[in-house]
Design an enzyme around this catalytic site. Structure first.
Site, PDB file in Angstrom:
ATOM      1  N   GLU A   1       8.365 -79.445  18.059  1.00 33.43           N
ATOM      2  CA  GLU A   1       9.686 -79.117  17.507  1.00 33.43           C
ATOM      3  C   GLU A   1      10.282 -77.983  18.314  1.00 33.43           C
ATOM      4  O   GLU A   1       9.631 -76.978  18.585  1.00 33.43           O
ATOM      5  CB  GLU A   1       9.594 -78.704  16.032  1.00 33.43           C
ATOM      6  CG  GLU A   1      10.965 -78.552  15.408  1.00 33.43           C
ATOM      7  CD  GLU A   1      10.916 -78.168  13.933  1.00 33.43           C
ATOM      8  OE1 GLU A   1      11.880 -78.437  13.228  1.00 33.43           O
ATOM      9  OE2 GLU A   1       9.903 -77.585  13.511  1.00 33.43           O
TER      10      GLU A   1
ATOM     11  N   GLY B   1       4.188 -69.992  12.543  1.00 29.99           N
ATOM     12  CA  GLY B   1       3.184 -69.935  11.495  1.00 29.99           C
ATOM     13  C   GLY B   1       2.419 -71.237  11.387  1.00 29.99           C
ATOM     14  O   GLY B   1       1.191 -71.258  11.339  1.00 29.99           O
ATOM     15  N   ALA B   2       3.170 -72.341  11.377  1.00 28.45           N
ATOM     16  CA  ALA B   2       2.565 -73.672  11.253  1.00 28.45           C
ATOM     17  C   ALA B   2       3.609 -74.696  11.653  1.00 28.45           C
ATOM     18  O   ALA B   2       4.788 -74.369  11.826  1.00 28.45           O
ATOM     19  CB  ALA B   2       2.085 -73.915   9.823  1.00 28.45           C
ATOM     20  N   MET B   3       3.188 -75.959  11.806  1.00 33.81           N
ATOM     21  CA  MET B   3       4.100 -77.042  12.169  1.00 33.81           C
ATOM     22  C   MET B   3       3.701 -78.300  11.421  1.00 33.81           C
ATOM     23  O   MET B   3       2.535 -78.687  11.392  1.00 33.81           O
ATOM     24  CB  MET B   3       4.067 -77.289  13.683  1.00 33.81           C
ATOM     25  CG  MET B   3       4.904 -78.472  14.136  1.00 33.81           C
ATOM     26  SD  MET B   3       6.674 -78.240  13.780  1.00 33.81           S
ATOM     27  CE  MET B   3       7.213 -79.956  13.726  1.00 33.81           C
ATOM     28  N   GLU B   4       4.723 -78.958  10.842  1.00 32.90           N
ATOM     29  CA  GLU B   4       4.528 -80.005   9.846  1.00 32.90           C
ATOM     30  C   GLU B   4       4.278 -81.397  10.410  1.00 32.90           C
ATOM     31  O   GLU B   4       4.595 -82.403   9.763  1.00 32.90           O
ATOM     32  CB  GLU B   4       5.767 -80.067   8.953  1.00 32.90           C
ATOM     33  CG  GLU B   4       7.069 -80.490   9.661  1.00 32.90           C
ATOM     34  CD  GLU B   4       7.899 -79.349  10.187  1.00 32.90           C
ATOM     35  OE1 GLU B   4       9.103 -79.548  10.446  1.00 32.90           O
ATOM     36  OE2 GLU B   4       7.357 -78.239  10.351  1.00 32.90           O
ATOM     37  N   ASN B   5       3.686 -81.541  11.591  1.00 27.42           N
ATOM     38  CA  ASN B   5       3.418 -82.865  12.157  1.00 27.42           C
ATOM     39  C   ASN B   5       2.934 -83.819  11.063  1.00 27.42           C
ATOM     40  O   ASN B   5       2.046 -83.477  10.288  1.00 27.42           O
ATOM     41  CB  ASN B   5       2.355 -82.768  13.243  1.00 27.42           C
ATOM     42  CG  ASN B   5       2.655 -81.640  14.221  1.00 27.42           C
ATOM     43  OD1 ASN B   5       3.681 -81.611  14.867  1.00 27.42           O
ATOM     44  ND2 ASN B   5       1.733 -80.689  14.293  1.00 27.42           N
TER      45      ASN B   5
ATOM     46  N   HIS C   1       4.696 -75.029   2.111  1.00 29.35           N
ATOM     47  CA  HIS C   1       5.872 -75.225   2.966  1.00 29.35           C
ATOM     48  C   HIS C   1       5.691 -76.450   3.861  1.00 29.35           C
ATOM     49  O   HIS C   1       6.562 -77.333   3.925  1.00 29.35           O
ATOM     50  CB  HIS C   1       6.071 -73.960   3.818  1.00 29.35           C
ATOM     51  CG  HIS C   1       7.250 -73.975   4.735  1.00 29.35           C
ATOM     52  ND1 HIS C   1       8.364 -73.207   4.536  1.00 29.35           N
ATOM     53  CD2 HIS C   1       7.489 -74.661   5.878  1.00 29.35           C
ATOM     54  CE1 HIS C   1       9.235 -73.412   5.500  1.00 29.35           C
ATOM     55  NE2 HIS C   1       8.718 -74.294   6.337  1.00 29.35           N
ATOM     56  N   GLU C   2       4.556 -76.520   4.544  1.00 31.59           N
ATOM     57  CA  GLU C   2       4.334 -77.610   5.499  1.00 31.59           C
ATOM     58  C   GLU C   2       4.143 -78.950   4.798  1.00 31.59           C
ATOM     59  O   GLU C   2       4.587 -79.992   5.307  1.00 31.59           O
ATOM     60  CB  GLU C   2       3.120 -77.292   6.381  1.00 31.59           C
ATOM     61  CG  GLU C   2       3.222 -75.995   7.150  1.00 31.59           C
ATOM     62  CD  GLU C   2       4.504 -75.855   7.960  1.00 31.59           C
ATOM     63  OE1 GLU C   2       5.017 -76.876   8.469  1.00 31.59           O
ATOM     64  OE2 GLU C   2       5.001 -74.720   8.078  1.00 31.59           O
TER      65      GLU C   2
ATOM     66  N   HIS D   1       7.378 -80.434   3.852  1.00 31.76           N
ATOM     67  CA  HIS D   1       8.008 -81.062   5.022  1.00 31.76           C
ATOM     68  C   HIS D   1       7.615 -82.530   5.181  1.00 31.76           C
ATOM     69  O   HIS D   1       8.350 -83.299   5.836  1.00 31.76           O
ATOM     70  CB  HIS D   1       7.597 -80.330   6.291  1.00 31.76           C
ATOM     71  CG  HIS D   1       8.494 -79.210   6.686  1.00 31.76           C
ATOM     72  ND1 HIS D   1       9.862 -79.322   6.755  1.00 31.76           N
ATOM     73  CD2 HIS D   1       8.203 -77.933   7.070  1.00 31.76           C
ATOM     74  CE1 HIS D   1      10.382 -78.174   7.165  1.00 31.76           C
ATOM     75  NE2 HIS D   1       9.396 -77.308   7.351  1.00 31.76           N
TER      76      HIS D   1
END
Length: 833
Positions: A125, A257-261, A293-294, A297
């Protein structure tokens, strides 16, 4: 040229061959295309890739590319001799580098038996999938994906779907084929290769946590909460999770922080792994918020994706809103919404109070990209989530939920724009949501309500709030909740919708009124002195909730920053009405306001008045909650102590200073202390200390095995008063701290009043090296440096960065933010010194 609307990808078959020794990868991709107009050129995205072969195939023909060329827009133009249309397969062979920049397909290092090892992971992203394979890299170009890896036999492969098959190929290699993905956007793909170890929770959807060797023991808390968050989302959104597994992957090096793959969420280690010895209650809460949060998503962003990047808020605002809401559901005793108001809403009000701000629907750059940075994140994450909280309160929880369910089901596996959400909420509620929300989403800024009671009438006037006053011809549709307090002791809650600049309401026999009652509205209120005093009595007697007690003083301080009131008035108001405050929401905010004033005015005569009020406030609060944590104490009390202990040390509260000295002695003796107190102890002791503490912190940092311990120790480097130690800290951070967390130490030192004569000089000497940081980390150094060092080096810093921002386009928005914040700070100092 740009991506062609008439060329649509429908399916990808992708084979990747990553090599963790050479840090190279090669690959092949076959893309099923639907070409709706005749053309002899195909345009797709590619960056930092060598393309070795390109050809088109149909059932009857094969066309080899006559030429292909990269453009400066990260596009690949492939030319063919004949014009074609209809259904074709585009085949490409390519090669790239597993980089060390935390973008695209990159490597992350770790230690195993004192040997440096690597994993390869991805961060796409918003527009970096093109660095891993040629593709149509835009959220609207959804397709399905068949992904396979050819990797070393002893390594693990992770992608969005579960493994379909795995076979040995000989020569130490194996092929892993993953199940086909749902129809999805390229930025949500994930490729991971390395020595991952799994802990799993079987079920209809298998939930797993993947960690590096030796860290499985820290995964249980995150795994348990991931299952809870998944169950909440499936129930609330009423759409089942469409992938048979949900991986949560912890890696050391990650820029965000993180990524919602989709089905393969990646996290920075300290935001997924829980270390009982080093993780405070605040860290534990943050882990839950990030996981929630993730996982939100997976619906908002993955199932329904933005039709263009300007609608990115549809992803991030909802994930932020439910990232708090899910945690609040499972841990109501944590008082999550109070924390949300005191951090997210407060941060958004501060960011959006600048003249140089953006609408929530960000305009994007020339290519339509929206860059998430220090300037834009508070708008699309925090302001957006705060607006959603306001609208949920306006519609009611059930109508809001029903509207979201309608929206998700109608647009699943597709793309959406803002108006699709308004239409869904209107469908569920039958209320005029479009006309309300357009005023909040499509224009920058927010209003303040200038109010007074006159001749038995409440007069309300809305104006745009900015810290540097300027006239704007803007209005909002403002849902207002008010509580009327009458002279006879009775009270009443009332609602109204302010659509125009002014409104007049009856206020017969009213003593005072609390507007934005419950603090669900995204606006400020400016009260005249007589209303402030009457509200003060209600504050002191705790007849107003913690939300409202927070809101009154928070707005008052904002108007002090703006110049409408003096700092003396704020200090007097706190002294008169808030010394008995012990709720963490207003108390932490008062502390932050006092410490900001303390830092800005530290070298002026005004520091005496600030210190006197602060000492009295901290003494009152800490005597109530006690310095030593009590067995079974409330979560919020722990958070309050954790947040005010260091400020109390800074302003000279002796009991707090002695407590920190005692705790640090225990640390030096290798005794355990409460994890809630580790970071405050290190920060506070640094403020009180000399070089021996510096040497101890450095030694411990080099030995630290957990990311959370390293972060705690970085706080210790940020609070020295000796400029020489601060300079040594800056050099140690630059040379010896992992790139992913350098910004934490830099930011702390930039805000330290004792760095005023060293930070700017140090920055100039090391700028070339600092520019190698990830852009989002580099700006986290620049913004506080400009805001604080700029007060003492105003001409040099404003001149340099006014020119520098034109050369560094990705940083321009954040530098503009910092320069305006500097003007606010400078004006504040000049008015109050």
């Amino acid at each position: 040229m740009s991506l062609q609307e008439f060329v649509r990808p429908e399916h990808y078959e992708l084979v990747l061959k990553p090599d963790l020794n050479s840090f190279k990868f090669s690959g092949e991709v076959t893309i099923d295309l639907r070409i709706e107009e005749e053309t002899n050129v195909i345009i797709l995205n590619a960056a930092e890739l060598a393309i070795w072969k390109a050809e088109l195939k149909s059932n009857e023909r094969t066309l080899k590319a006559t030429k292909f060329c990269h453009t400066d827009k990260e596009e690949l133009e492939i030319y063919f001799e004949d014009k074609i249309s209809g259904n074709w397969k585009l085949f490409l062979e390519f090669e790239g580098t597993i980089n060390d920049r935390m973008v695209g397909f990159y490597r992350s290092s770790y230690k195993k038996r004192n040997k440096t090892k690597y994993v390869a992971v991805t961060q796409f992203e918003e527009s970096d999938a093109r660095r891993a394979f040629p593709c149509f890299d835009h959220p609207s170009r959804k397709a399905t994906f068949d992904i396979s890896f050819i990797i070393d036999e002893d390594l693990v492969g992770i992608s969005n779907g579960p493994i379909k098959s795995e076979e040995k190929l000989g020569n130490g290699k194996k092929r892993i084929i993953f199940e086909r993905t749902p129809k999805m956007s390229t930025y949500l793909l994930f490729f991971g290769v390395g020595e991952f170890e799994f802990v799993e929770d079987p079920g209809k959807v298998t939930v797993r946590v993947a960690a590096l060797p030796g860290k499985k023991k820290y995964t249980k808390f995150g795994l348990k909460f991931a299952r809870k968050a998944l169950e909440f989302c499936e129930d609330y959104f009423a759409v089942p999770f469409p992938i048979p597994k949900l991986d949560n992957i912890a890696v050391p090096d990650f820029a965000y922080g993180a990524m919602e793959n989709w089905g393969a969420i990646i996290y920075r280690e300290n935001l997924l792994l829980y270390y009982p010895k080093f993780s405070s209650k605040e860290n534990k809460q943050r882990i839950c918020e990030v996981i929630a949060h993730e996982i939100t998503h997976q619906w908002f962003g993955n199932l329904v994706s933005p039709s263009d990047w300007k609608y990115l808020w549809l992803n991030e605002s909802f994930a932020t809103f439910f990232g708090n809401g899910i945690v609040a559901h499972y841990y109501p005793q944590w008082k999550i919404w109070q924390g949300f108001v005191g951090t997210a809403t407060k941060g958004a009000l501060s960011r959006d109070g600048l003249n140089d701000t953006f609408p929530i629907e960000l305009p994007g750059d020339e290519s339509g990209h929206v860059i998430i940075n220090a300037s834009t994140a508070p708008i699309i994450y925090s302001k957006g989530a705060s607006i959603l909280r306001m609208i949920e309160n306006y519609l009611g929880k059930e109508k809001f939920r029903d509207g979201l369910r309608y929206y998700l089901k109608k647009h699943q596996y597709d793309n959406a724009a803002s108006h699709h959400l308004w239409e869904a909420l209107e469908h569920a509620s039958k209320k005029p949501i479009t006309e309300i929300m357009k005023t909040w989403i499509e224009q920058p800024g927010y209003p303040y309500l200038d109010v007074e009671i006159k001749d038995q009438k409440l007069l309300i006037r809305q104006k745009r709030f900015t810290f540097l006053p300027k006239d704007y011809n803007q209005t909002w549709h403002v849902p207002i909740i008010m509580k009327f307090f009458y002279n006879d002791g009775k009270s009443k809650v009332s609602r109204t919708l302010l659509k125009k600049e002014t409104k007049e309401l009856s206020a017969t026999n009213v003593s005072t009124i609390k507007l934005n009652y419950g603090q669900t509205g995204f606006y400020r209120v400016k009260y005249p002195p007589q209303m402030l005093e009457a509200l003060g009595t209600l504050i002191k007697t705790k007849k107003l909730s913690e939300f409202d007690r927070w809101g009154i003083q928070s707005d008052l301080y904002a108007f002090v920053r703006r110049g409408d009131y003096t700092l003396d008035l704020y200090l007097e108001y706190i002294h008169k009405y808030y010394l008995d405050e012990d709720n963490f929401l207003p108390a932490i905010d008062i502390s932050e306001n006092l410490i900001q004033s303390y830092r800005l005015l530290y070298h002026t005569p005004k520091i005496k008045a600030i210190t006197e009020t602060a000492l009295e406030f901290y003494r009152s609060v800490l005597e109530k909650i006690q310095l030593e944590p009590q067995s079974g104490e409330k979560h919020a009390i722990s958070l309050l102590r954790n947040n005010i202990l260091v400020p109390a040390v800074l302003v000279g509260y002796k009991d707090a200073q002695n407590f920190v000295e005692h705790l640090f002695d225990k640390l030096k003796a290798n005794e355990d202390i409460n994890p809630d107190l580790r970071e405050p102890t290190l920060s506070g002791k640094a403020w009180l200390s000399n070089g021996d503490v510096f040497d101890w912190v450095i030694s411990r940092f080099k030995e630290a095995e957990s990311e959370q311990e390293r972060i705690n120790l970085l706080f210790g480097l940020g609070y020295f008063k000796d400029p020489n130690l601060l300079n040594k800290s800056l050099n140690f951070i630059l040379k010896d701290v992992p790139s992913r967390i350098k910004y934490i130490g830099f930011s702390l030192i930039a805000q330290n009043p004792y760095s005023k004569d060293i930070f700017w000089k140090w920055y100039q000497e090391n700028r070339t090296e600092l520019e190698k940081l990830h852009p989002i980390h580099y700006e986290r150094l620049l913004v506080p440096m400009i805001m604080y060092s700029g007060i003492y080096h105003y001409d040099a810093i404003t001149e340099f960065f006014t020119e520098y921002k034109e050369k560094m386009a990705p940083l321009k928005d954040s530098i503009n933010l910092a320069l305006e914040a500097l003007e606010i700070n400078k004006s504040f100092v000049e008015r109050n010194k």
